[in-house]
Write a protein that holds these residues in place. Structure first.
Motif, PDB file in Angstrom:
ATOM      1  N   ASP A   1       0.839  -1.205   0.000  1.00 40.02           N
ATOM      2  CA  ASP A   1       0.000   0.000   0.000  1.00 40.02           C
ATOM      3  C   ASP A   1       0.874   1.255   0.000  1.00 40.02           C
ATOM      4  O   ASP A   1       1.945   1.291   0.629  1.00 40.02           O
ATOM      5  CB  ASP A   1      -0.897   0.039   1.247  1.00 40.02           C
ATOM      6  N   SER A   2       0.382   2.274  -0.702  1.00 40.88           N
ATOM      7  CA  SER A   2       0.974   3.626  -0.660  1.00 40.88           C
ATOM      8  C   SER A   2       2.490   3.615  -0.870  1.00 40.88           C
ATOM      9  O   SER A   2       3.251   4.188  -0.083  1.00 40.88           O
ATOM     10  CB  SER A   2       0.640   4.314   0.675  1.00 40.88           C
ATOM     11  N   SER A   3       2.930   2.953  -1.939  1.00 39.38           N
ATOM     12  CA  SER A   3       4.373   2.888  -2.187  1.00 39.38           C
ATOM     13  C   SER A   3       4.776   3.394  -3.569  1.00 39.38           C
ATOM     14  O   SER A   3       5.962   3.507  -3.846  1.00 39.38           O
ATOM     15  CB  SER A   3       4.871   1.445  -2.009  1.00 39.38           C
ATOM     16  N   VAL A   4       3.804   3.717  -4.438  1.00 44.23           N
ATOM     17  CA  VAL A   4       4.109   4.188  -5.785  1.00 44.23           C
ATOM     18  C   VAL A   4       3.951   5.704  -5.845  1.00 44.23           C
ATOM     19  O   VAL A   4       2.976   6.268  -5.324  1.00 44.23           O
ATOM     20  CB  VAL A   4       3.176   3.505  -6.814  1.00 44.23           C
ATOM     21  N   ASP A   5       4.908   6.367  -6.482  1.00 46.41           N
ATOM     22  CA  ASP A   5       4.904   7.833  -6.535  1.00 46.41           C
ATOM     23  C   ASP A   5       4.127   8.406  -7.726  1.00 46.41           C
ATOM     24  O   ASP A   5       3.685   9.554  -7.677  1.00 46.41           O
ATOM     25  CB  ASP A   5       6.352   8.348  -6.593  1.00 46.41           C
ATOM     26  N   TYR A   6       3.999   7.610  -8.773  1.00 50.62           N
ATOM     27  CA  TYR A   6       3.331   8.136  -9.982  1.00 50.62           C
ATOM     28  C   TYR A   6       2.935   6.978 -10.878  1.00 50.62           C
ATOM     29  O   TYR A   6       3.631   5.958 -10.939  1.00 50.62           O
ATOM     30  CB  TYR A   6       4.276   9.084 -10.732  1.00 50.62           C
ATOM     31  N   VAL A   7       1.796   7.134 -11.544  1.00 44.49           N
ATOM     32  CA  VAL A   7       1.327   6.136 -12.505  1.00 44.49           C
ATOM     33  C   VAL A   7       1.175   6.792 -13.863  1.00 44.49           C
ATOM     34  O   VAL A   7       0.537   7.851 -13.986  1.00 44.49           O
ATOM     35  CB  VAL A   7      -0.025   5.527 -12.063  1.00 44.49           C
ATOM     36  N   TYR A   8       1.775   6.178 -14.863  1.00 45.52           N
ATOM     37  CA  TYR A   8       1.520   6.559 -16.261  1.00 45.52           C
ATOM     38  C   TYR A   8       1.140   5.284 -16.990  1.00 45.52           C
ATOM     39  O   TYR A   8       1.902   4.311 -16.996  1.00 45.52           O
ATOM     40  CB  TYR A   8       2.758   7.180 -16.914  1.00 45.52           C
ATOM     41  N   THR A   9      -0.038   5.262 -17.603  1.00 49.12           N
ATOM     42  CA  THR A   9      -0.447   4.044 -18.288  1.00 49.12           C
ATOM     43  C   THR A   9      -1.290   4.359 -19.503  1.00 49.12           C
ATOM     44  O   THR A   9      -2.092   5.292 -19.505  1.00 49.12           O
ATOM     45  CB  THR A   9      -1.206   3.104 -17.323  1.00 49.12           C
ATOM     46  N   ASP A  10      -1.064   3.588 -20.546  1.00 49.74           N
ATOM     47  CA  ASP A  10      -1.822   3.665 -21.797  1.00 49.74           C
ATOM     48  C   ASP A  10      -2.770   2.472 -21.790  1.00 49.74           C
ATOM     49  O   ASP A  10      -2.357   1.340 -22.028  1.00 49.74           O
ATOM     50  CB  ASP A  10      -0.853   3.613 -22.978  1.00 49.74           C
ATOM     51  N   LEU A  11      -4.043   2.732 -21.518  1.00 46.50           N
ATOM     52  CA  LEU A  11      -4.996   1.649 -21.252  1.00 46.50           C
ATOM     53  C   LEU A  11      -5.361   0.862 -22.507  1.00 46.50           C
ATOM     54  O   LEU A  11      -5.300   1.381 -23.622  1.00 46.50           O
ATOM     55  CB  LEU A  11      -6.272   2.226 -20.651  1.00 46.50           C
ATOM     56  N   PRO A  12      -5.799  -0.396 -22.319  1.00 46.33           N
ATOM     57  CA  PRO A  12      -6.368  -1.137 -23.452  1.00 46.33           C
ATOM     58  C   PRO A  12      -7.573  -0.372 -24.011  1.00 46.33           C
ATOM     59  O   PRO A  12      -8.361   0.192 -23.248  1.00 46.33           O
ATOM     60  CB  PRO A  12      -6.816  -2.461 -22.820  1.00 46.33           C
ATOM     61  N   PHE A  13      -7.710  -0.350 -25.322  1.00 47.42           N
ATOM     62  CA  PHE A  13      -8.718   0.489 -25.982  1.00 47.42           C
ATOM     63  C   PHE A  13     -10.087  -0.179 -26.064  1.00 47.42           C
ATOM     64  O   PHE A  13     -10.733  -0.178 -27.104  1.00 47.42           O
ATOM     65  CB  PHE A  13      -8.263   0.830 -27.399  1.00 47.42           C
ATOM     66  N   GLY A  14     -10.551  -0.802 -24.993  1.00 44.79           N
ATOM     67  CA  GLY A  14     -11.882  -1.404 -25.035  1.00 44.79           C
ATOM     68  C   GLY A  14     -11.917  -2.578 -25.991  1.00 44.79           C
ATOM     69  O   GLY A  14     -11.371  -3.642 -25.732  1.00 44.79           O
ATOM     70  N   ASP A  15     -12.558  -2.404 -27.132  1.00 38.97           N
ATOM     71  CA  ASP A  15     -12.599  -3.451 -28.152  1.00 38.97           C
ATOM     72  C   ASP A  15     -11.891  -3.009 -29.421  1.00 38.97           C
ATOM     73  O   ASP A  15     -12.055  -3.589 -30.484  1.00 38.97           O
ATOM     74  CB  ASP A  15     -14.052  -3.824 -28.481  1.00 38.97           C
ATOM     75  N   PHE A  16     -11.092  -1.938 -29.313  1.00 40.28           N
ATOM     76  CA  PHE A  16     -10.507  -1.296 -30.490  1.00 40.28           C
ATOM     77  C   PHE A  16      -9.335  -2.096 -31.064  1.00 40.28           C
ATOM     78  O   PHE A  16      -9.174  -2.214 -32.265  1.00 40.28           O
ATOM     79  CB  PHE A  16     -10.061   0.121 -30.113  1.00 40.28           C
ATOM     80  N   VAL A  17      -8.506  -2.650 -30.186  1.00 44.67           N
ATOM     81  CA  VAL A  17      -7.342  -3.434 -30.625  1.00 44.67           C
ATOM     82  C   VAL A  17      -7.300  -4.728 -29.811  1.00 44.67           C
ATOM     83  O   VAL A  17      -7.156  -4.684 -28.596  1.00 44.67           O
ATOM     84  CB  VAL A  17      -6.022  -2.655 -30.411  1.00 44.67           C
ATOM     85  N   PRO A  18      -7.422  -5.905 -30.458  1.00 46.67           N
ATOM     86  CA  PRO A  18      -7.353  -7.182 -29.723  1.00 46.67           C
ATOM     87  C   PRO A  18      -5.897  -7.572 -29.455  1.00 46.67           C
ATOM     88  O   PRO A  18      -5.330  -8.463 -30.089  1.00 46.67           O
ATOM     89  CB  PRO A  18      -8.036  -8.155 -30.688  1.00 46.67           C
ATOM     90  N   TYR A  19      -5.266  -6.886 -28.498  1.00 46.96           N
ATOM     91  CA  TYR A  19      -3.834  -7.046 -28.242  1.00 46.96           C
ATOM     92  C   TYR A  19      -3.433  -8.518 -28.084  1.00 46.96           C
ATOM     93  O   TYR A  19      -2.493  -9.001 -28.709  1.00 46.96           O
ATOM     94  CB  TYR A  19      -3.427  -6.309 -26.960  1.00 46.96           C
TER      95      TYR A  19
END
Length: 955
Positions: free
Chosen positions: A517-535
């Motif tokens: 808990d409470s150990s990360v200083d920052y989050v940057y993430t590029d989320l999955p695009f729903g149904d846009f790209v079947p990664y």
């Protein structure tokens, strides 16, 4: 983790022989010395890097024997040996990384609320996108953001050595960006420092950040691992030369062809293969390329004729010619689409000229020989899962197993190259050579189109889809890899990859993490695009060569074949954001990148962010090509990446809110805290922007969401809230500020020409009210003045939204001066500013009253309460018409009545809000069942009330 000191290297031409050494010791001696240099890793010292690798591989081997370890959510599908072969612990594991907690203990900074004084505003400056940067070009992946677009965000929100987390890390660009904050390229560094100085951001704090990367895909993580790993250009150059020498010895004979003189040997660049169709009229064979390719235009015609019966054909009308043969790899008889080789491009040693020819008997005999022989080295022959997104495109063409993607020669060549790379003695070079060979898995396959108009036939497959074209190109290893290795060498020689290994990478689901808990200083993430790209589906082909597959049941994606609809996607997103909320330190920020063409997916995402406890402070769009940002409006969701800045409220607000919940004090405590987190001034090209989140209606929406998502009654009405804003917070240009923020805004406002208003699109009642408010604030107008403008704006009115007359909108939301009594201040201010003859007149002057008569204006917030009550009564009457039978409503069951086709959306929103205040969750659920699913999913307010009602009733 392990910091390796890099020796500086003299500049040299690519692939040129080393003629001199600027150092006293030879390169070989220095390389040997460097390889035997002690390294530190997770607080331990090892004799050299290979000893470090051996130690942690053994630890991972022991962990893999634990049955409970394999039960971790998102654990990949693969044998222990294949997982170990792909891993380089503790940096990267092709399974859940058991060393992440050790990484945080070693490098993280514990959170102490007593001493924590972290403060940041949302980042809203442009970035250098870097889509042509060698790192970005080093490896193709379905969707990625250039590291140069991520670095400014990391620099703004963090300090050197901070922990940066990306739970959907893909190809590892967040990790690259975090580490390169400690070694920025001079040109980028100078440009960013200038831009920040001009924008008032201060100087960036350069220094390495420590990234933790997670992704479900072993392939994505393998790319990220190689891009985050320190590697010597000279080492790779030497390995590359040896690699090419070995494949030349083992594969050269497969790519020999005779020149048209019948004597000189040439080397094949590529062979063009054409599908053979069957004419639906005469059943004769039709070779696609022979009938459709126009050499003059370099294009294929859409319509062509059968060479036998001359009937007109298209690909739709033609039938695939299937060939039956025994597949030795799987021991079964199979039927596959028929392809015929039609042309070879080749070169002759010592001559750069390219030659083309039809295949001769020796070429055809070689192909037939390779067709009848199985490759001696390992290759993938597993069945392709039928539930993948594009299986329906593959199965009719006979592509049912992974090796069916390849022509015989391509399969032989790939298996040899993969074996050579996998047997390389140096572990780091072994991984990087595999990383290079991976480039061939799609480019060597039947997915590679022949594009005659293009100067190169390398990687001409369609992105994000398994599409097998009627005309494919079979390329040679040298043709595809020569340019690739040169680009990689150029990148390594410029030391553009991180030169120190300070990262931790895990192949697992980010819905459950081992992070404290409470150990990360920052989050940057590029989320999955729903149904846009079947990664996950798109990664299967490369994963089949590694023999380690992602567990796609845990993929956060809309996937009908795996029974994951939008609501399931929403549930998984909530789990993901709840986990992010847990591991982040209070007051810290997350930057969330998202793109999807469906508003329903976008609204599910917003709901997930809020439900987890985050508060959205800013939303902008980013052009991945230029790195430029614009403030987000809902209409942009289809066209661009949305960059969301959301923060985790500090512990003080949450603790106070527990005591103040349901009171006005709680409302204004939230607003004050929220205003502290918002941008104060944003300008571009000499114009200031209206900061959308500082407008009264969005502040109201955030306040309501904050209460609802914590199960607390909202204690004030909209009118009371708007009046309270005016009393407590100084307004500027339609925005609200804390007193010290207002002073800063005033100072900066003087440096620009004007304030650029947000563009409003009228599509429903709520946007119509905002548009009218914008128009009447600038200029109080009569009905006759504003009606023509209104008609022009309502062309995009939603089909489901009940149409309202302008007169009704005005009467329920605005005031009209009837010419009696003093002229209201809003009208008086406009008239005296715009008409010379009306200046310096008292408010009861007859001329002023006559000019102001019948003008509609925006009411003073302190006097808008009665008007709001009038509107709420009208909305409630409308809502009651939508209520199903009482028995059904009390039971909370779905109404059997027909779904509403046209309704007043604002009435439903108000009705849901009132039912929530009264804890009448059954009414919310019952009416929601009458609203079309698409409408419910696409409206963030309805979705919030409905979702919370389901939660409260255990639905």
């Amino acid at each position: 983790m392990a910091k390796r000191k890099q020796t500086s290297r003299p500049s040299e031409k690519l692939f040129a022989d080393d003629q001199r050494d600027l150092f006293e010791k030879s390169y070989e001696e220095r390389l040997k010395e460097e390889k035997n240099r002690p390294v530190e890793c997770l607080g331990m010292t090892f004799e050299n890097d290979e000893k470090r690798r051996e130690y942690f591989l053994e630890k991972l081997r022991e962990k893999l024997k634990d049955p409970e370890f394999r039960k971790i959510e998102g654990f990949p599908i693969g044998s222990d040996e294949d997982i170990l072969a792909l891993s380089d612990p503790p940096y990267y594991t092709a399974c859940p990384n058991p060393f992440i907690e050790d990484f945080i203990k070693q490098y993280g900074k514990p959170y102490d609320p007593a001493t924590d004084d972290y403060r940041r505003k949302p980042f809203a400056a442009d970035t250098g996108a870097g889509k042509t940067h060698p790192i970005y070009m080093a490896h193709s992946y379905h969707s990625k953001i250039p590291h140069l677009a991520i670095m400014p965000c990391i620099l703004h929100y963090t300090e050197p050595s901070d922990i940066v987390f990306d739970g959907f890390s893909g190809s590892g660009m967040t990790g690259v960006a975090a580490q390169l904050c400690g070694q920025p390229e001079p040109e980028f560094k100078a440009l960013l420092e200038k831009d920040w100085k001009d924008a008032g951001y201060g100087a960036p704090q350069w220094g390495v950040r420590r990234p933790i990367l997670m992704d479900l895909s072993p392939v994505a993580n393998f790319i990220g691992y190689n891009l985050n790993l320190a590697l010597s250009a000279r080492e790779f150059k030497k390995a590359g030369q040896a690699f090419f020498k070995q494949i030349d010895e083992e594969l050269g004979w497969m790519y020999e062809t005779l020149h048209t003189d019948g004597k000189t040997k040439g080397r094949i660049n590529y062979v063009v293969w054409s599908e053979v169709f069957t004419c639906p009229n005469c059943t004769g064979d039709v070779v696609f390329m022979e009938q459709t390719y126009d050499a003059k235009s370099g294009k294929f015609t859409k319509e062509y004729e059968c060479p036998h019966c001359k009937s007109e054909m298209t690909n739709r009308s033609a039938e695939h010619k299937l060939t039956t043969h025994f597949d030795k790899a799987i021991g079964e008889t199979v039927r596959t689409v028929t392809y015929q080789p039609v042309e070879i491009e080749y070169t002759i040693s010592g001559n750069k000229a390219k030659h083309r020819k039809k295949l001769d008997s020796a070429d055809l005999a070689l192909i037939e020989r390779l067709r009848n022989e199985l490759p001696k080295d390992r290759f993938p022959s597993q069945p392709i899962p039928e539930e993948i997104y594009h299986y329906s495109r593959l199965e009719p063409k006979g592509v049912t197993h992974f090796h069916h993607f390849y022509l015989p020669r391509a399969l032989h060549a790939l298996s040899v190259m993969w074996r050579i790379a996998g047997e390389w003695p140096d572990s780091r070079l072994r991984g990087f050579l595999k990383f290079m060979v991976e480039q061939c898995f799609w480019g060597f396959s039947l997915l590679a189109r022949f594009v005659p108009s293009h100067f190169s036939q390398v990687n001409q497959y369609l992105p994000n889809v398994y599409y097998i074209p009627p005309c494919v190109v079979e390329i040679s290893p040298w043709y595809i890899l020569d340019g690739k290795i040169k680009r990689l060498l150029k990148m390594l020689k410029a030391e553009q990859l991180p030169q120190s290994s300070y990262f931790s990478q895990s192949t697992t689901s980010s819905l459950q993490t081992p992070i404290p808990d409470s150990s990360v200083d920052y989050v940057y993430t590029d989320l999955p695009f729903g149904d846009f790209v079947p990664y996950g589906d798109l990664n299967l082909l490369i994963e089949s060569w590694h023999q380690v597959f992602a567990n796609l049941q845990h993929e956060v994606l809309v996937d009908k074949k795996r029974q994951k609809a939008v609501d399931k996607y929403g549930v998984m997103m909530k789990e993901a954001f709840s986990e992010l909320y847990r591991i982040m330190k209070p007051s810290r920020w997350s930057t969330i990148v998202f793109h999807n063409s469906k508003n329903a997916i976008w609204n599910v995402l917003q709901d997930a962010i809020g439900s987890a406890g985050f508060v959205i402070a800013d939303a902008r769009t980013m052009d991945r090509g230029t790195g430029s940002y614009r403030q987000y409006t809902a209409q942009m969701a289809v066209k661009a990446d949305v960059i969301i800045s959301a923060y985790k409220p500090n512990g003080g607000l949450e603790e106070r809110f527990k005591l103040e919940a349901g009171t006005e004090d709680g409302v204004w405590d939230f607003v004050r805290t929220h205003l502290k987190q918002l941008p104060i001034f944003v300008s571009k090209d000499g114009q200031a922007e209206v900061i959308a989140e500082r407008q009264n209606y969005l502040l109201f929406d955030r306040m309501v969401a904050f209460h609802v998502q914590r199960g607390v009654t909202v204690p004030v009405s909209a009118a009371e809230f708007y009046a309270g804003l005016e009393q407590r917070f100084p307004p500027r240009d339609g925005m609200y500020f804390l007193p010290d923020q207002a002073a800063e805004y005033d100072k900066k406002r003087m440096t620009v020409r004007e304030v650029l208003q947000l563009q409003l699109f009228v599509s429903d009642e709520a946007s119509a009210i905002q548009w009218l408010k914008q128009q009447l604030t600038k200029k109080p107008q009569t009905f006759q003045d504003i009606h023509p403008q209104f008609l022009k704006e309502i062309g995009g009115w939603q089909k489901h939204e009940k149409a309202l007359e302008l007169s009704e909108l005005l009467e329920q939301n605005f005031l009209r001066y009837d010419g009696k009594g003093e002229v209201p201040s809003q009208i008086h201010s406009y008239l005296s500013s715009n008409f010379k003859e009306l200046r310096n007149l008292s408010k009861d002057d007859p001329a002023l009253k006559a000019k102001g008569k019948d003008r509609w204006y925006v009411p003073d917030p302190n006097k808008a309460g009665d008007l709001e009550k009038l509107r709420e009564r009208a909305l409630m009457r409308e809502f009651e018409e939508y209520l199903p039978a009482p028995r059904l409503r009390q039971a909370g069951r779905e109404s059997k009545q027909k779904r509403l086709k046209v309704f007043r959306l604002e009435a439903v929103r108000f009705g849901f809000k009132k039912a929530w205040q009264e804890r009448d969750y059954a009414t919310i659920i019952a009416v929601a069942c009458k609203i079309p699913e698409k409408i419910l999913q696409e409206d963030p307010k309805l979705l919030m009330w409905y979702d919370q009602a389901l939660t409260r009733t255990g639905g």
